[in-house]
Design an enzyme around this catalytic site. Sequence first.
Site, short mmCIF file in Angstrom:
data_model
loop_
_atom_site.label_atom_id
_atom_site.label_comp_id
_atom_site.label_asym_id
_atom_site.label_seq_id
_atom_site.Cartn_x
_atom_site.Cartn_y
_atom_site.Cartn_z
N GLU A 185 0.87 -1.20 0.12
CA GLU A 185 -0.05 0.12 0.12
C GLU A 185 0.94 1.36 -0.02
OE1 GLU A 185 -4.20 -1.48 2.13
OE2 GLU A 185 -2.44 -1.19 3.53
C1 ACM Z 1 -1.84 -5.41 4.03
O1 ACM Z 1 -2.83 -5.90 4.48
N1 ACM Z 1 -1.91 -4.18 3.92
C2 ACM Z 1 -0.76 -6.19 3.93
#
Ligand code: ACM
Length: 531
Positions: free
Chosen positions: A337
């Site tokens: 992310e």
């Molecule tokens: C995640 O759940 N951002 C690895």
Amino acid sequence: MRRRRLLFSLLLVAAAGTVTAAVPQPGTAAPAATPLDRVIPAPASVRPAGDAFTLGAGTRIRVPGNSGEARQIAGYLAGLLRPATGFALPVTTRGGADGIVFRLGGRDTRGLGAEGYRLTSGGRAVTISAARPAGLFHGVQTLRQLLPAAVEKKSRQSGPWRIAGGTISDAPRYAYRGAMLDVSRHFFTVDQVKRYIDQLAQYKINKLHLHLSDDQGWRIVIDSWPRLATYGGSTQVGGGRGGHYSKDDYREIVRYAASRYLTVIPEIDMPGHTNAALASYADLNCNGEAPPLYTGTKVGFSSLCVPKKATYDFVDDVIREIAALTPGRYLHIGGDEAHSTAHADYVAFMDKVQPVVAKYGKTVIGWHQLTGAHPAKGALAQYWGYDKTGAEERQQVVDAAKRGTQLILSPADRAYLDMKYDKDSPLGLNWAGYVDVRRAYDWDPGSYLAGAPGSAVAGVEAPLWSETLTTSANIEYMAFPRLPGIAELGWSPARAHDWDAYRVRLAAQGPRWDAQGIGYYRAPEVAWPTR
Ligand code: ACM
């Protein structure tokens, strides 16, 4: 029809107590021993045979004289069994063929590998044989489950303490069987982590991945950047006090995990999920200004400053200090992310940071977005996608696997323990959907990612993110009963996979969790015994 009626009347007579020859008297009947095939994770081979072994007041635990580790495992087993049985269970190196007998090494254990064991029960002994101490430890977890559930209680119980006769030969399908705990969104104390470690060990999980840093909190002391812990760790989701581990705290977690045959894998998430670090040191920000601490639950808004030299001084120091504290071979660098990092910057960052991990003697693990950069040789990618993950992203992971990157499978809509069970779950998130107990169990890690070679799968991991979790009771409600399912996917052979049989074994765990004080979710698809 007539036969059935005859059988029915015989049963009635028996129940009325007028037939005594074959029916045990109420009050004197010993409960049947737990069948050998009730164990979770399902062992590779189970052969019931012969008489039960019964633990008694005179039972000794016999260990080989040349292994301090075997003696420690025996001490651990004795500590587990003493409160409920009331037996002394002395550990002895004196030879003998009766009691609980540990055998380590020897020709007949060679095929059992680093973690396998053989448990033979019947007559005067239950014997656990293994090539390595880890196998003895896993055999002990099996032995626990073969005793009545009341053995898990902390006060004296009446027994009898029978173990059915037969032989279990067992070894894991995968070497990597992990659980992750997010100690950043909410901080958990050393004692809370130890409690979870004990629960993980029961199901033969052998990796504890600690998510030590995120936007909301930095949870471990770094001597060369002290404000990370003192300021970056000073709060958490919701604005509470947060907390951090001293280096001695972390060493204690590592030591305790090792005593339960789990290796700690520390994660420092970067270049995104870094607000706590950016808030602690203005110099880490491209604009030279520190943002405020963050106590919400959004993701994707923070990034280390990729062009800046200070970033790599920081990364080098952090990785050096964490690697020095960590005996295990892996260091997790996150990489998920990074929505506020340009793709080219992300690739450049990972190209610079992965060699730092290698320089300090460790092997990289990254979330699967790492496969969109250049995963280092030997790096593991942790797949956390789900049904809505785009085909291109999935293909990137598959292609990396074909080129030799090993995978840890943590599909979010199967293995994420923080997903709600259903719409009524009081805790958890639902961005990957609801994950009921069957959904968590009913998939095959070996064939889950179509196109990825089965040989690229290193194993599985069950992550537990803590945005909504603040107590051990919260952790346990989310982990139980799903965690044992992921543990079974990691340990048991694919041919043992069978939901209908699993749910019966799972139901039998309920009284054990009750005895241990684990407040599990009584999922409706499992026929839990009445309390
Ligand atoms: C995640 O759940 N951002 C690895």
